[in-house]
Design a protein around this motif. Sequence first.
Motif, PDB file in Angstrom:
ATOM      1  N   GLN A 155       0.808  -1.226   0.000  1.00 15.86           N
ATOM      2  CA  GLN A 155       0.000   0.000   0.000  1.00 15.86           C
ATOM      3  C   GLN A 155       0.839   1.272   0.000  1.00 15.86           C
ATOM      4  OE1 GLN A 155      -3.337   0.255  -0.661  1.00 15.86           O
ATOM      5  NE2 GLN A 155      -2.938  -1.899  -1.089  1.00 15.86           N
ATOM      6  N   LYS A 156       1.922   1.261   0.767  1.00 14.68           N
ATOM      7  CA  LYS A 156       2.683   2.522   0.827  1.00 14.68           C
ATOM      8  C   LYS A 156       3.313   2.850  -0.526  1.00 14.68           C
ATOM      9  CE  LYS A 156       6.770   0.569   3.245  1.00 14.68           C
ATOM     10  NZ  LYS A 156       6.146  -0.673   3.740  1.00 14.68           N
ATOM     11  N   PHE A 159       0.519   4.246  -2.718  1.00 12.84           N
ATOM     12  CA  PHE A 159       0.160   5.618  -2.358  1.00 12.84           C
ATOM     13  C   PHE A 159       1.220   6.634  -2.754  1.00 12.84           C
ATOM     14  CE2 PHE A 159      -3.823   6.021   0.127  1.00 12.84           C
ATOM     15  CZ  PHE A 159      -4.287   4.746  -0.131  1.00 12.84           C
ATOM     16  N   MET A 160       2.478   6.248  -2.739  1.00 15.24           N
ATOM     17  CA  MET A 160       3.503   7.223  -3.108  1.00 15.24           C
ATOM     18  C   MET A 160       3.634   7.366  -4.620  1.00 15.24           C
ATOM     19  SD  MET A 160       6.894   5.079  -1.985  1.00 15.24           S
ATOM     20  CE  MET A 160       8.185   6.195  -2.541  1.00 15.24           C
ATOM     21  N   GLN A 163      -1.960   9.494  -7.761  1.00 16.36           N
ATOM     22  CA  GLN A 163      -3.054  10.219  -7.123  1.00 16.36           C
ATOM     23  C   GLN A 163      -4.181  10.483  -8.109  1.00 16.36           C
ATOM     24  OE1 GLN A 163      -2.724  14.534  -6.061  1.00 16.36           O
ATOM     25  NE2 GLN A 163      -0.560  14.215  -6.610  1.00 16.36           N
ATOM     26  N   HIS A 182      -6.810   6.123  -3.174  1.00 12.10           N
ATOM     27  CA  HIS A 182      -5.834   6.850  -3.994  1.00 12.10           C
ATOM     28  C   HIS A 182      -4.857   7.611  -3.118  1.00 12.10           C
ATOM     29  CE1 HIS A 182      -7.746   5.775  -7.777  1.00 12.10           C
ATOM     30  NE2 HIS A 182      -8.853   5.767  -7.048  1.00 12.10           N
ATOM     31  N   GLY A 183      -3.651   7.787  -3.634  1.00 15.12           N
ATOM     32  CA  GLY A 183      -2.577   8.324  -2.814  1.00 15.12           C
ATOM     33  C   GLY A 183      -2.197   9.742  -3.157  1.00 15.12           C
ATOM     34  N   ASN A 184      -0.910  10.022  -3.036  1.00 19.59           N
ATOM     35  CA  ASN A 184      -0.431  11.380  -3.288  1.00 19.59           C
ATOM     36  C   ASN A 184       0.835  11.381  -4.130  1.00 19.59           C
ATOM     37  OD1 ASN A 184       1.278  10.298  -1.436  1.00 19.59           O
ATOM     38  ND2 ASN A 184       0.580  11.560   0.268  1.00 19.59           N
ATOM     39  N   GLY A 185       0.916  10.443  -5.053  1.00 18.11           N
ATOM     40  CA  GLY A 185       2.102  10.348  -5.909  1.00 18.11           C
ATOM     41  C   GLY A 185       2.005  11.224  -7.135  1.00 18.11           C
TER      42      GLY A 185
END
Length: 608
Positions: A155-156, A159-160, A163, A182-185
């Motif tokens: 997951q990490k 997320f990276m 987005q 959704h992440g912040n990549g």
Amino acid sequence: MHPQLSLGLLLALSLSLQTVVAKIYTAPEQIANKQYDYIVVGAGTAGAVVAARISQLPAVKVLVIEAGLLDNGTQSDLLSIPLLAGQAANTIYDWNYTTVPQTGLDGNKIPLPRGFVVGGSSNLNNLVYMRGPKDEWARMQNVSGDSGWSWDNLQKYIFMNEQHASAWNHRCNAGEYNPVVHGNGPLLSSLTAMPNELDSRVLKAATELKGEFGPYVLDFNGGIGLGVGWIETTVGDSARSSSATAFMHPALDSQENLDLLINTQVTRLLPKTSGSLDFRTVEVSQGAAAPTYTFVATSEVILAAGAIGTPQILQLSGIGPKATLKTAGVTQLVDLPAVGSNLQDQALVFFHWAVNGSTLTDFLNDPAAIGAALQQYATNKTGIAASSVVFNTIGFLRLPESCDLLHGIEDPAAGPNSAHFQYSFLNAYAANPGQTGGPTSGDFISVSILVQSPTSAGSVNIVSKSPFVHPAIDPAYYTTKFDIGTAVEAVKTLEKIFAADAFHGFIGQPTADTAAALKSDAAIESYIRKFSASVKHPTSSARISKVNDTTGVVGPDLFVHKITGVRVVDASVLPFAPAGFPQAEVYIIAERAAALIMSKFDPFLTSK
Ligand SMILES: Cc1cc2nc3c(=O)[nH]c(=O)nc-3n(C[C@H](O)[C@H](O)[C@H](O)COP(=O)(O)OP(=O)(O)OC[C@H]3O[C@@H](n4cnc5c(N)ncnc54)[C@H](O)[C@@H]3O)c2cc1C
Ligand SMILES: *[C@@H]1O[C@H](CO)[C@@H](O)[C@H](O)[C@H]1NC(C)=O
Ligand SMILES: *[C@@H]1O[C@H](CO)[C@@H](O)[C@H](O)[C@H]1NC(C)=O
Ligand SMILES: *[C@@H]1O[C@H](CO)[C@@H](O)[C@H](O)[C@H]1NC(C)=O
Ligand SMILES: *[C@@H]1O[C@H](CO)[C@@H](O)[C@H](O)[C@H]1NC(C)=O
Ligand SMILES: *[C@@H]1O[C@H](CO)[C@@H](O)[C@H](O)[C@H]1NC(C)=O
Ligand SMILES: *[C@@H]1O[C@H](CO)[C@@H](O)[C@H](O)[C@H]1NC(C)=O
């Protein structure tokens, strides 16, 4: 003037006098010091991520070597405009591979486009972003014996990497995706700006038919493998988001310790000395008649040349199956039979129906209308060209447990909650290759059939010791009873789905070819064998296996078995054809690989 400045860089500097810190070279002789800490082979989907991440460590020097072109020069609109996605096949940006004649496809040779450009195939693909179900990663964990590959532990990295972005028209898309997955990549994904009637009918049918064709899945990027829902695409700010736009260019523009060498093919890896298993010497050349040069990686070589390029390089280096190497005239240095074997890909074929509703068939048949859309895009990046518009909804289904096809074999799906086959719903008439006589006007839809869990597997093998001769690519499409039988079942199931109330008054007559096919199982089968193309997702030609298990090519940490200093990070390590779509899966693998590589430098960057 600095002697290292290349012509390409000078050109770029003259275009924009901003500070450009990284160096882009267009020929190997421009690089005086040929020693780096890390050498990444291929600036593609995975390679660009790995290079961008590891060059964040200021102390390491990283070189990326890319055979193809930069993605921001001539004709780059072909790559960036969402409406043109898929159109760069057979252009300057494509390697132009074709398969060997496919016995399962009436002997046809099938084109297999691959990105020949910074960004690799992420710059050419049809934009679908789908990470695959939890089952997919559980299978990866099982095959590799490494829980670091499980869905939860990845997951990490997910997320990276990515987005969610909104479509250019900022339409409200609540209820069509799940923000929490959704992440912040830097990679952007979004939904279409223009949902259509087919989409709403499909989703209505999913609710109506429940388990038979459904349920509605809020977000296929949340680890769910079965049901019907929206497609997310790698589009943001009205343009394709690729590993070049999201990773390579930002890194080149900010990280001084990163060099990129383009227009240069890695021809093989060489052992440090005769008999050594240290293969960190990288040989390159710009053409069959051009000289070769060598670069040395003091830490690692990362092969990210893709499911065709990576096994080709390993075999050219003498690492692979003895008989193949012998035939090609390459001396075997390391016996690793799985290099180039297990190649999987999925075949794709469209069936067509007239519909009572508006579609994009006429638009796509009208060069003037397309011209106007591209003109509008050029003006202000809005309109029909600015998002993915043809293909918005998808369904993943299983064969019924009682189906004979599942008897006597191990279930080939990634897991119990993963699909055997897939439908994609296209809001236009899309002819299959070689299919003529289709409608030139009116409203039609296409549904593509794809066996998600193929049991057919083939190979990619060099046929020459020249790196400039294409390898023989044999995905062996539809060479098992399960695969062809599942495709036929998928078509028959679709007919039942179209009988749902949700489609009443909308789905009309099938086109003549589809109607003829639907007459019998045998006719469906011949249609599939005649008209199938590649979905262009080749994988597994350097597949992952457990520590020291040389039935695979790389171990759980992606280091090539039996040799030192070389990892593979690309679609070739996937153990099977993807249960999702490979682009997102490759991004995930690349992020974890970068973390594995960097874990040696920073105890807080754990690999698990
Ligand atoms: C037309 C098309 C449509 C597709 N549609 C989708 C889709 O909608 N969704 C999806 O998920 N997937 C799709 N795919 C597949 C997906 O894009 C790929 O599976 C994924 O991008 C592969 O990533 P990779 O890093 O393994 O290889 P690539 O991204 O192909 O990168 C390999 C890189 O290595 C370079 N290279 C190769 N050999 C050498 C060498 N010897 N020396 C130097 N450089 C070399 C190549 O030029 C390339 O830049 C599509 C692919 C294509 C081509
Ligand atoms: C692929 O084919 C196109 C069209 O013929 C050509 O322009 C391009 O140079 C070819 N690609 C490569 C890598 O040779
Ligand atoms: C794990 O893989 C083995 C074969 O290596 C297989 O027998 C077993 O069923 C798999 N388990 C799961 C949970 O996929
Ligand atoms: C192409 O990309 C490179 C690397 O990011 C950049 O330095 C250069 O300015 C770009 N060229 C153009 C014409 O945009
Ligand atoms: C973009 O340009 C088109 C005409 O080409 C125009 O109709 C539209 O209003 C413009 N949109 C915006 C947001 O400026
Ligand atoms: C076509 O759709 C319209 C409106 O949606 C409906 O009134 C009409 O009955 C439909 N025609 C057919 C043939 O189903
Ligand atoms: C793998 O092989 C190496 C070298 O032979 C050995 O040192 C190591 O213990 C083995 N690891 C496992 C898990 O078998």
